[in-house]
Design a protein around this motif. Sequence first.
Motif, PDB file in Angstrom:
ATOM      1  N   GLY A 105     -17.183   8.164   1.306  1.00  7.90           N
ATOM      2  CA  GLY A 105     -16.444   7.733   0.121  1.00  7.90           C
ATOM      3  C   GLY A 105     -15.180   8.558  -0.077  1.00  7.90           C
ATOM      4  O   GLY A 105     -14.120   8.021  -0.402  1.00  7.90           O
ATOM      5  N   SER A 106     -15.291   9.870   0.143  1.00  9.60           N
ATOM      6  CA  SER A 106     -14.118  10.734   0.042  1.00  9.60           C
ATOM      7  C   SER A 106     -13.097  10.402   1.118  1.00  9.60           C
ATOM      8  O   SER A 106     -11.887  10.428   0.869  1.00  9.60           O
ATOM      9  N   LEU A 107     -13.584  10.069   2.311  1.00 11.77           N
ATOM     10  CA  LEU A 107     -12.670   9.661   3.373  1.00 11.77           C
ATOM     11  C   LEU A 107     -11.942   8.369   2.993  1.00 11.77           C
ATOM     12  O   LEU A 107     -10.748   8.220   3.249  1.00 11.77           O
ATOM     13  N   GLY A 108     -12.639   7.453   2.348  1.00  7.18           N
ATOM     14  CA  GLY A 108     -12.007   6.221   1.875  1.00  7.18           C
ATOM     15  C   GLY A 108     -10.911   6.501   0.862  1.00  7.18           C
ATOM     16  O   GLY A 108      -9.834   5.899   0.907  1.00  7.18           O
ATOM     17  N   TRP A 109     -11.178   7.425  -0.062  1.00  4.07           N
ATOM     18  CA  TRP A 109     -10.147   7.799  -1.046  1.00  4.07           C
ATOM     19  C   TRP A 109      -8.946   8.441  -0.367  1.00  4.07           C
ATOM     20  O   TRP A 109      -7.797   8.215  -0.733  1.00  4.07           O
ATOM     21  N   LEU A 110      -9.216   9.265   0.665  1.00  2.00           N
ATOM     22  CA  LEU A 110      -8.122   9.907   1.394  1.00  2.00           C
ATOM     23  C   LEU A 110      -7.276   8.868   2.123  1.00  2.00           C
ATOM     24  O   LEU A 110      -6.045   8.928   2.092  1.00  2.00           O
ATOM     25  N   VAL A 111      -7.933   7.909   2.765  1.00  2.00           N
ATOM     26  CA  VAL A 111      -7.194   6.841   3.449  1.00  2.00           C
ATOM     27  C   VAL A 111      -6.365   6.049   2.433  1.00  2.00           C
ATOM     28  O   VAL A 111      -5.214   5.696   2.688  1.00  2.00           O
ATOM     29  N   GLY A 112      -6.936   5.784   1.262  1.00  2.00           N
ATOM     30  CA  GLY A 112      -6.181   5.097   0.209  1.00  2.00           C
ATOM     31  C   GLY A 112      -4.968   5.897  -0.226  1.00  2.00           C
ATOM     32  O   GLY A 112      -3.892   5.337  -0.459  1.00  2.00           O
ATOM     33  N   GLY A 113      -5.115   7.208  -0.333  1.00  2.00           N
ATOM     34  CA  GLY A 113      -3.978   8.066  -0.687  1.00  2.00           C
ATOM     35  C   GLY A 113      -2.897   8.063   0.375  1.00  2.00           C
ATOM     36  O   GLY A 113      -1.710   8.046   0.056  1.00  2.00           O
ATOM     37  N   VAL A 114      -3.313   8.048   1.641  1.00  2.00           N
ATOM     38  CA  VAL A 114      -2.332   8.005   2.729  1.00  2.00           C
ATOM     39  C   VAL A 114      -1.584   6.679   2.703  1.00  2.00           C
ATOM     40  O   VAL A 114      -0.358   6.634   2.871  1.00  2.00           O
ATOM     41  N   ILE A 115      -2.300   5.576   2.466  1.00  4.36           N
ATOM     42  CA  ILE A 115      -1.655   4.262   2.371  1.00  4.36           C
ATOM     43  C   ILE A 115      -0.684   4.235   1.198  1.00  4.36           C
ATOM     44  O   ILE A 115       0.433   3.717   1.302  1.00  4.36           O
ATOM     45  N   LEU A 116      -1.088   4.821   0.079  1.00  3.08           N
ATOM     46  CA  LEU A 116      -0.199   4.891  -1.081  1.00  3.08           C
ATOM     47  C   LEU A 116       1.048   5.710  -0.767  1.00  3.08           C
ATOM     48  O   LEU A 116       2.162   5.332  -1.147  1.00  3.08           O
ATOM     49  N   TRP A 117       0.885   6.819  -0.052  1.00  2.33           N
ATOM     50  CA  TRP A 117       2.028   7.654   0.316  1.00  2.33           C
ATOM     51  C   TRP A 117       2.987   6.899   1.233  1.00  2.33           C
ATOM     52  O   TRP A 117       4.191   6.927   1.032  1.00  2.33           O
ATOM     53  N   PHE A 118       2.442   6.210   2.242  1.00  2.00           N
ATOM     54  CA  PHE A 118       3.300   5.427   3.126  1.00  2.00           C
ATOM     55  C   PHE A 118       3.987   4.296   2.366  1.00  2.00           C
ATOM     56  O   PHE A 118       5.154   3.988   2.610  1.00  2.00           O
ATOM     57  N   GLY A 119       3.278   3.689   1.426  1.00  2.00           N
ATOM     58  CA  GLY A 119       3.897   2.652   0.604  1.00  2.00           C
ATOM     59  C   GLY A 119       5.035   3.203  -0.225  1.00  2.00           C
ATOM     60  O   GLY A 119       6.084   2.562  -0.363  1.00  2.00           O
ATOM     61  N   PHE A 120       4.858   4.392  -0.780  1.00  2.00           N
ATOM     62  CA  PHE A 120       5.933   5.027  -1.543  1.00  2.00           C
ATOM     63  C   PHE A 120       7.126   5.306  -0.645  1.00  2.00           C
ATOM     64  O   PHE A 120       8.269   5.076  -1.036  1.00  2.00           O
ATOM     65  N   GLN A 121       6.866   5.803   0.561  1.00  3.33           N
ATOM     66  CA  GLN A 121       7.958   6.093   1.488  1.00  3.33           C
ATOM     67  C   GLN A 121       8.706   4.821   1.878  1.00  3.33           C
ATOM     68  O   GLN A 121       9.928   4.819   2.003  1.00  3.33           O
ATOM     69  N   LEU A 122       7.963   3.739   2.039  1.00  5.72           N
ATOM     70  CA  LEU A 122       8.563   2.486   2.454  1.00  5.72           C
ATOM     71  C   LEU A 122       9.400   1.855   1.347  1.00  5.72           C
ATOM     72  O   LEU A 122      10.469   1.309   1.594  1.00  5.72           O
ATOM     73  N   PHE A 123       8.916   1.972   0.105  1.00  4.49           N
ATOM     74  CA  PHE A 123       9.565   1.276  -1.002  1.00  4.49           C
ATOM     75  C   PHE A 123      10.333   2.187  -1.948  1.00  4.49           C
ATOM     76  O   PHE A 123      10.749   1.767  -3.012  1.00  4.49           O
ATOM     77  N   LYS A 124      10.556   3.445  -1.598  1.00  5.22           N
ATOM     78  CA  LYS A 124      11.219   4.352  -2.531  1.00  5.22           C
ATOM     79  C   LYS A 124      12.661   3.922  -2.823  1.00  5.22           C
ATOM     80  O   LYS A 124      13.129   4.075  -3.943  1.00  5.22           O
ATOM     81  N   ASP A 125      13.350   3.356  -1.841  1.00  9.97           N
ATOM     82  CA  ASP A 125      14.711   2.875  -2.095  1.00  9.97           C
ATOM     83  C   ASP A 125      14.702   1.738  -3.107  1.00  9.97           C
ATOM     84  O   ASP A 125      15.550   1.682  -4.000  1.00  9.97           O
ATOM     85  N   ASP A 126      13.725   0.834  -2.967  1.00  7.71           N
ATOM     86  CA  ASP A 126      13.621  -0.265  -3.924  1.00  7.71           C
ATOM     87  C   ASP A 126      13.248   0.245  -5.304  1.00  7.71           C
ATOM     88  O   ASP A 126      13.742  -0.247  -6.315  1.00  7.71           O
ATOM     89  N   LEU A 127      12.368   1.250  -5.366  1.00  6.11           N
ATOM     90  CA  LEU A 127      11.968   1.808  -6.667  1.00  6.11           C
ATOM     91  C   LEU A 127      13.151   2.475  -7.360  1.00  6.11           C
ATOM     92  O   LEU A 127      13.356   2.315  -8.552  1.00  6.11           O
ATOM     93  N   VAL A 128      13.933   3.241  -6.605  1.00  2.14           N
ATOM     94  CA  VAL A 128      15.077   3.937  -7.190  1.00  2.14           C
ATOM     95  C   VAL A 128      16.094   2.937  -7.710  1.00  2.14           C
ATOM     96  O   VAL A 128      16.626   3.079  -8.806  1.00  2.14           O
ATOM     97  N   SER A 129      16.362   1.890  -6.928  1.00  2.00           N
ATOM     98  CA  SER A 129      17.344   0.905  -7.389  1.00  2.00           C
ATOM     99  C   SER A 129      16.805   0.108  -8.566  1.00  2.00           C
ATOM    100  O   SER A 129      17.574  -0.335  -9.422  1.00  2.00           O
ATOM    101  N   ALA A 130      15.490  -0.077  -8.657  1.00  2.09           N
ATOM    102  CA  ALA A 130      14.909  -0.820  -9.775  1.00  2.09           C
ATOM    103  C   ALA A 130      15.000  -0.050 -11.080  1.00  2.09           C
ATOM    104  O   ALA A 130      15.103  -0.649 -12.145  1.00  2.09           O
ATOM    105  N   VAL A 131      14.985   1.292 -11.021  1.00  2.19           N
ATOM    106  CA  VAL A 131      15.067   2.087 -12.247  1.00  2.19           C
ATOM    107  C   VAL A 131      16.477   2.560 -12.538  1.00  2.19           C
ATOM    108  O   VAL A 131      16.679   3.432 -13.370  1.00  2.19           O
ATOM    109  N   GLY A 132      17.467   1.976 -11.847  1.00  2.00           N
ATOM    110  CA  GLY A 132      18.848   2.268 -12.206  1.00  2.00           C
ATOM    111  C   GLY A 132      19.637   3.009 -11.174  1.00  2.00           C
ATOM    112  O   GLY A 132      20.774   3.363 -11.401  1.00  2.00           O
ATOM    113  N   GLY A 133      19.052   3.279 -10.005  1.00  2.00           N
ATOM    114  CA  GLY A 133      19.825   3.917  -8.955  1.00  2.00           C
ATOM    115  C   GLY A 133      20.784   2.912  -8.349  1.00  2.00           C
ATOM    116  O   GLY A 133      20.565   1.717  -8.393  1.00  2.00           O
TER     117      GLY A 133
END
Length: 139
Positions: A105-133
């Motif tokens: 279960g802890s490994l599943g949470w870790l994998v979810g965190g890694v996926i979330l981190w990669f998602g943030f890295q992939l979409f950070k430009d879109d997030l910045v422009s969405a909040v006014g960048g």
Amino acid sequence: MLTHFFSRARTHAATATETLHSLAVSGQTYQPSKAEQRAAALLTTLALATSPARAQVGGGGAAAALEGVQETVVSIVQVIFAIVLIVGLIRVVMKFVQGAPDALGSLGWLVGGVILWFGFQLFKDDLVSAVGGGDGGVR
């Protein structure tokens, strides 16, 4: 029963109208404090500095400062993600070494965190422009 409902609705509407009228009257006589005036001026300045029309004209130092803030916030979020993932990895390894029943279960949470981190890295430009960048965000 329906007339009772309508009479209660009329009573509540009258009460709401009186309340709104008293708020409007008190709002006209309200004098903001110095701190509230400063906060309003700061927010107005920030709103004008970050508007797209103002940025095209040449927002000057304010636009550059906001880009610096965006870079700082993205860097802080990346560091927090990295720290949380490292701590999570250590906890998962410890649970597997100890043979804990919730290790998978802890490994599943870790994998979810890694996926979330990669998602943030992939979409950070879109997030910045969405909040006014502007201009594609932070790289």
